[in-house]
Design an enzyme around this catalytic site. Structure first.
Site, PDB file in Angstrom:
ATOM      1  N   ASN A 219       0.845  -1.186   0.000  1.00  0.00           N
ATOM      2  CA  ASN A 219       0.000   0.000   0.000  1.00  0.00           C
ATOM      3  C   ASN A 219       0.880   1.235   0.000  1.00  0.00           C
ATOM      4  O   ASN A 219       2.007   1.209   0.528  1.00  0.00           O
ATOM      5  CB  ASN A 219      -0.899   0.025   1.240  1.00  0.00           C
ATOM      6  CG  ASN A 219      -1.811   1.255   1.265  1.00  0.00           C
ATOM      7  OD1 ASN A 219      -2.452   1.591   0.281  1.00  0.00           O
ATOM      8  ND2 ASN A 219      -1.835   1.937   2.396  1.00  0.00           N
TER       9      ASN A 219
ATOM     10  N   HIS B  37       0.924   5.162   1.284  1.00  0.00           N
ATOM     11  CA  HIS B  37       0.238   6.034   2.241  1.00  0.00           C
ATOM     12  C   HIS B  37       0.934   7.393   2.228  1.00  0.00           C
ATOM     13  O   HIS B  37       2.167   7.441   2.304  1.00  0.00           O
ATOM     14  CB  HIS B  37       0.299   5.418   3.645  1.00  0.00           C
ATOM     15  CG  HIS B  37      -0.392   6.229   4.679  1.00  0.00           C
ATOM     16  ND1 HIS B  37      -1.763   6.307   4.776  1.00  0.00           N
ATOM     17  CD2 HIS B  37       0.103   7.013   5.675  1.00  0.00           C
ATOM     18  CE1 HIS B  37      -2.080   7.109   5.785  1.00  0.00           C
ATOM     19  NE2 HIS B  37      -0.963   7.551   6.342  1.00  0.00           N
TER      20      HIS B  37
ATOM     21  N   SER C 114       4.915   6.831   2.049  1.00  0.00           N
ATOM     22  CA  SER C 114       5.502   5.549   2.446  1.00  0.00           C
ATOM     23  C   SER C 114       4.827   4.414   1.681  1.00  0.00           C
ATOM     24  O   SER C 114       3.604   4.432   1.505  1.00  0.00           O
ATOM     25  CB  SER C 114       5.282   5.297   3.948  1.00  0.00           C
ATOM     26  OG  SER C 114       5.710   6.402   4.722  1.00  0.00           O
TER      27      SER C 114
ATOM     28  N   ASP D  21      -2.502   0.909   8.135  1.00  0.00           N
ATOM     29  CA  ASP D  21      -1.291   1.709   7.867  1.00  0.00           C
ATOM     30  C   ASP D  21      -0.162   1.412   8.858  1.00  0.00           C
ATOM     31  O   ASP D  21       0.562   2.319   9.279  1.00  0.00           O
ATOM     32  CB  ASP D  21      -1.646   3.207   7.929  1.00  0.00           C
ATOM     33  CG  ASP D  21      -2.683   3.585   6.897  1.00  0.00           C
ATOM     34  OD1 ASP D  21      -3.477   4.501   7.178  1.00  0.00           O
ATOM     35  OD2 ASP D  21      -2.718   2.939   5.822  1.00  0.00           O
TER      36      ASP D  21
HETATM   37  C1  GRF Z   1      -2.958   9.605  -3.001  1.00  0.00           C
HETATM   38  O1  GRF Z   1      -2.718  10.704  -2.162  1.00  0.00           O
HETATM   39  C2  GRF Z   1      -2.470   8.352  -2.326  1.00  0.00           C
HETATM   40  O2  GRF Z   1      -1.419   8.604  -1.423  1.00  0.00           O
HETATM   41  C3  GRF Z   1      -3.657   7.894  -1.560  1.00  0.00           C
HETATM   42  O3  GRF Z   1      -4.744   8.148  -2.434  1.00  0.00           O
HETATM   43  C4  GRF Z   1      -4.475   9.388  -3.121  1.00  0.00           C
HETATM   44  C5  GRF Z   1      -4.971   9.336  -4.533  1.00  0.00           C
HETATM   45  O4  GRF Z   1      -4.245   8.350  -5.197  1.00  0.00           O
HETATM   46  N1  GRF Z   1      -3.523   6.525  -1.204  1.00  0.00           N
HETATM   47  P1  GRF Z   1      -4.555   7.985  -6.775  1.00  0.00           P
HETATM   48  O5  GRF Z   1      -4.378   9.252  -7.577  1.00  0.00           O
HETATM   49  O6  GRF Z   1      -5.989   7.492  -6.848  1.00  0.00           O
HETATM   50  O7  GRF Z   1      -3.537   6.942  -7.105  1.00  0.00           O
END
Ligand code: GRF
Length: 191
Positions: A106, A108, A135, A144
């Site tokens: 994942n 985060h 991370s 997380d």
């Molecule tokens: C990002 O900030 C990521 O860190 C979090 O979801 C947000 C959007 O991610 N997990 P994405 O553009 O859908 O990949």
């Protein structure tokens, strides 16, 4: 190796992961799955010729187990070796996580173990931190909380807002996740 990517929204991290799995990369994307039928990332995956699936969580209400039964079935059909959560916004039960533990990653948007959960950038700003970041970690039953495989620090500017900080961190997420996945796949093959 076969990698399934789980999304809930725009899927910008999914796009960078998909686009990184080429040439001598040991993995290829086998599925992009979303819990939301309207996730913008689904069309981006389709445009790249990736198999997509939708398991809408809303009909299940509080029945997490029922949702995860459908989720598991959709995943098993694609036979992934590794799962990458990328902007996937559903909390998964310990039972589901245990089934995939050790091969589920994942990303985060914080410097774990700081700021688990949501609104990470606003919390870093409110705390007056000098740095934020992102991370990539192995997913464990606690949210997380798994072993961190890679991190990138991003300096916080005095005039930063949660939005401006998120935009800079996202750029680093798009660099970090593909790099960590490639390294993980290489080690995964060696086992
Ligand atoms: C990002 O900030 C990521 O860190 C979090 O979801 C947000 C959007 O991610 N997990 P994405 O553009 O859908 O990949």
């Amino acid at each position: 190796l076969r990698v399934a990517i789980l999304i809930s929204g725009g899927g910008s991290n999914m796009v960078t992961l998909v686009d990184s799995m080429t040439g001598d990369h040991p993995a290829r994307p086998c599925l992009v799955l979303s819990n939301r039928p309207d996730a913008g990332g689904l069309d981006k995956a389709r445009a790249r010729g990736i198999e997509v699936a939708v398991v809408d969580h809303r009909p299940f209400g509080k029945d997490r187990a029922g949702f995860e039964t459908e989720l598991q079935a959709a995943l098993e059909a694609a036979r992934p070796d590794i799962l990458c959560l990328a902007g996937f916004m559903r909390v998964l039960t310990a039972e589901f996580v245990t089934r995939w533990q050790g091969r589920m990653l994942n990303i985060h948007p914080s410097l774990l173990p700081k700021y688990k959960g949501l609104d990470t950038h606003a919390r870093a700003l409110a705390a007056g931190d000098a740095e934020a970041g992102c991370s990539v970690h192995l997913v464990t039953p606690e949210l997380d909380d798994g072993p961190v495989l890679g991190q990138t620090e991003v300096s916080i500017a005095p005039d930063d807002t949660p939005e401006s900080l998120a935009a800079r961190v996202l750029v680093e997420e798009h660099r970090l996740y593909p790099a960590v996945l490639r390294q993980f796949c290489t080690q995964f093959r060696r086992v």
